[in-house]
Design a protein around this motif. Structure first.
Motif, short mmCIF file in Angstrom:
data_model
loop_
_atom_site.label_atom_id
_atom_site.label_comp_id
_atom_site.label_asym_id
_atom_site.label_seq_id
_atom_site.Cartn_x
_atom_site.Cartn_y
_atom_site.Cartn_z
N UNK A 21 0.83 -1.21 -0.03
CA UNK A 21 -0.08 -0.01 0.11
C UNK A 21 0.79 1.18 0.01
N UNK A 22 1.87 1.30 0.80
CA UNK A 22 2.82 2.31 0.96
C UNK A 22 3.44 2.55 -0.58
N UNK A 23 3.86 1.56 -1.13
CA UNK A 23 4.55 1.61 -2.32
C UNK A 23 3.64 2.34 -3.54
N UNK A 24 2.39 1.61 -3.41
CA UNK A 24 1.54 2.55 -4.37
C UNK A 24 1.69 4.02 -4.02
N UNK A 25 1.30 4.36 -2.84
CA UNK A 25 1.30 5.80 -2.64
C UNK A 25 2.49 6.55 -2.95
N UNK A 26 3.36 5.96 -2.99
CA UNK A 26 5.09 6.44 -3.35
C UNK A 26 4.79 6.64 -4.86
N UNK A 27 4.32 5.41 -5.44
CA UNK A 27 4.15 5.49 -7.00
C UNK A 27 3.30 6.71 -7.36
N UNK A 78 13.58 -0.76 4.72
CA UNK A 78 14.05 0.04 3.47
C UNK A 78 14.30 -0.67 2.31
N UNK A 79 15.10 -1.98 2.73
CA UNK A 79 15.19 -2.94 1.61
C UNK A 79 13.84 -3.50 1.10
N UNK A 80 13.02 -3.70 1.82
CA UNK A 80 11.78 -4.24 1.32
C UNK A 80 10.96 -3.32 0.44
N UNK A 81 10.89 -1.91 0.84
CA UNK A 81 10.07 -0.99 0.01
C UNK A 81 10.73 -0.74 -1.12
N UNK A 82 11.97 -0.91 -1.28
CA UNK A 82 12.84 -0.72 -2.44
C UNK A 82 12.54 -1.77 -3.59
N UNK A 83 12.44 -3.10 -2.87
CA UNK A 83 12.22 -4.28 -3.55
C UNK A 83 10.68 -4.14 -4.23
N UNK A 84 9.82 -3.79 -3.42
CA UNK A 84 8.22 -3.63 -3.61
C UNK A 84 8.16 -2.63 -4.78
N UNK A 85 8.76 -1.39 -4.53
CA UNK A 85 8.42 -0.23 -5.53
C UNK A 85 9.12 -0.73 -6.94
N UNK A 86 10.30 -1.46 -6.95
CA UNK A 86 10.94 -2.15 -8.13
C UNK A 86 10.02 -3.00 -8.91
N UNK A 87 9.29 -3.78 -7.91
CA UNK A 87 8.12 -4.77 -8.52
C UNK A 87 7.11 -4.11 -9.34
N UNK A 88 6.84 -2.95 -8.92
CA UNK A 88 5.48 -2.38 -9.55
C UNK A 88 5.95 -1.08 -10.63
#
Ligand code: ADP
Ligand code: ASP
Ligand code: MG
Length: 417
Positions: A21-27, A78-88
């Motif tokens: 959900x965080x990654x979507x907001x950042x995106x 921080x690593x997990x969010x970077x991975x999740x962002x890359x995945x989207x």
């Protein structure tokens, strides 16, 4: 295009579903063409778990190694969010405190940020990469990992925003703004659209942990535009969905209330020294050794001297420091000359805060009357220009917050608000 810092707290990072959900907001912000740096906390509960490991390993742990342990929660998220962002499809990388670096003072466990090098970060943002930065950590003397004190990711975010000259610093948490008091204690608490830096600083310092106190002081000093928002609620069409921390000149008279908020703090303990000789230098003999041991004293009450030429002195220290404080006072007993040392950790400090106090008398009197009518005994009092705090028995803290909230006219019209 804007430069923004988005900070996500522990509940927002608690598990992969929430990180998505965080990654979507950042995106969303990144797709709008903004340059985005994200500051993250460890998953909720993780820092407590790590702190307990250190305590279990040794009561007298080395603070430098404590920092190595407790900073690790943020490295993971921080690593997990970077991975999740890359995945989207969002280019992202993590930047640990020592990699940027974020330089701090040597005060391990509650270090202060001294300087942030943004060279590498700026290049990465210019490349349309999202920077993910673990909050709460930096690098102290000797290139040792340091942490910034509990709740310190807020300070990391504000410091990053200042260093990057960001247009905004959005603090996403598990409530949708700053309320007149903790909405988990008083469901009728009202959300504040705006609150001044000064009031927020005072509220945070007396227990409203929605923002770490240091982060508010830094935002005020650096003029960082801070907004508190929920990571769980869609912003919708509201241009001011959360709470904006602003300068006093930005609040108009219509919005001004006598009291802005009520806060409570259960992190202090009460100490009383009975029958301290009533002579010059007696009080210094108590507080000097405590200061030397780096123990912060908050509220102080000295009673009128007994006819025997002695007096009782009561004060509060951080609950976590109580064993050390008792040890220091025991060792200084010969110099101070008290008869008994009494302590009680089951106390709470209740505070009312508002800039309106500067021009209105009677705020303290109303507080004492309201508590008295409920049979709540006051153990100590302190005031500042815009705050009155009282110490009471911990068991009454929630009742006290509720009755004061009503007495100062802060309750929302209906429960849904
Ligand atoms: P995060 O993990 O996002 O940093 P915190 O737990 O540190 O979140 O801070 C958010 C919490 O602060 C809320 O869940 C709420 O219970 C508490 N809180 C205390 N006082 C207030 C207040 N006046 N307004 C809003 N929240 C408050
Ligand atoms: N994880 C740290 C803490 O729990 C820092 C933070 O979340 O702000 O205190
Ligand atoms: Mg926090």
């Amino acid at each position: 295009m804007a430069r923004i810092v988005m900070k996500f707290g522990g509940t927002s990072m608690a598990g992969i579903e929430r990180i998505r959900i965080v990654a979507e907001r950042v995106k969303h912000e990144w797709e709008a063409g903004n340059e985005v740096a994200v500051v993250v906390s460890a998953m909720a509960g993780e820092t407590d778990r790590l702190v307990n490991f250190c305590r279990e390993a040794s009561a007298l742990y080395d603070p430098r190694e404590y920092d190595v342990v407790v900073s690790s929660g943020e490295q993971i998220t921080s690593g997990l969010l970077a991975i999740t962002l890359q995945a989207i499809g969002v280019p992202a990388r993590s930047w640990l405190g020592w990699q940027l670096p974020i330089r701090t003072s040597d005060g391990h466990g509650s270090a202060r940020i001294e300087a942030i090098d943004t060279t590498a970060l700026n290049a990465s943002l210019a490349d349309r990469q999202v920077a993910v930065i673990p909050g709460f950590q930096g690098m102290a003397l000797g290139e040792r990992v340091a942490t910034l004190g509990r709740g310190g990711s807020d300070t990391s975010a504000v410091a990053m925003a200042a260093a990057m000259k960001a247009d905004r610093c959005d603090i996403y948490t598990d409530v949708d703004g700053v309320y007149t008091t903790d909405p988990r204690i008083v469901p009728r608490a009202r959300k504040l659209k705006r609150v001044t830096y000064e009031e927020m600083l005072e509220l945070a310092s007396v227990g409203a942990k929605v923002l770490q106190t240091r982060s508010v002081g830094l935002a005020m000093k650096e003029g960082v535009r801070v907004q508190v928002l929920s990571s769980f609620v869609e912003a919708g069409d509201d241009p001011e969905p959360g709470t904006l921390i602003v300068g006093e000149e930005e609040i108009d008279d219509m919005e001004r209330q006598l009291i802005t908020g009520v806060a409570y703090d259960k992190s202090e303990a009460k100490v009383t020294l009975a029958e301290v000789p009533d002579r010059p230098g007696a009080v210094a003999a108590i507080f000097g050794p405590l200061a030397e041991a780096n123990i912060n004293v908050d509220m102080i009450v000295q009673n009128i001297a007994h006819t025997t030429g002695s007096t009782d002195v009561t004060f509060t220290v951080p609950r976590a420091e109580l064993p050390r404080a008792l040890d220091v006072l025991d060792k200084a007993r010969g110099d101070i000359g008290y008869s008994r040392l009494i302590h009680d950790p089951r106390v709470a400090k209740i505070s009312v805060v508002g800039v309106g106090m500067r021009s209105h008398a009677g705020v303290a009197a109303q507080m004492f009357t309201t508590l008295g009518a409920r049979g709540i005994n006051i153990l100590a009092i302190t005031t500042s220009e815009i705050k009155v705090s009282v110490l009471i028995e911990e068991d009454y803290s929630e009742l006290a917050v509720r009755v004061l909230h009503t007495a100062y006219g802060l309750d929302a019209e209906d429960d849904a608000a």
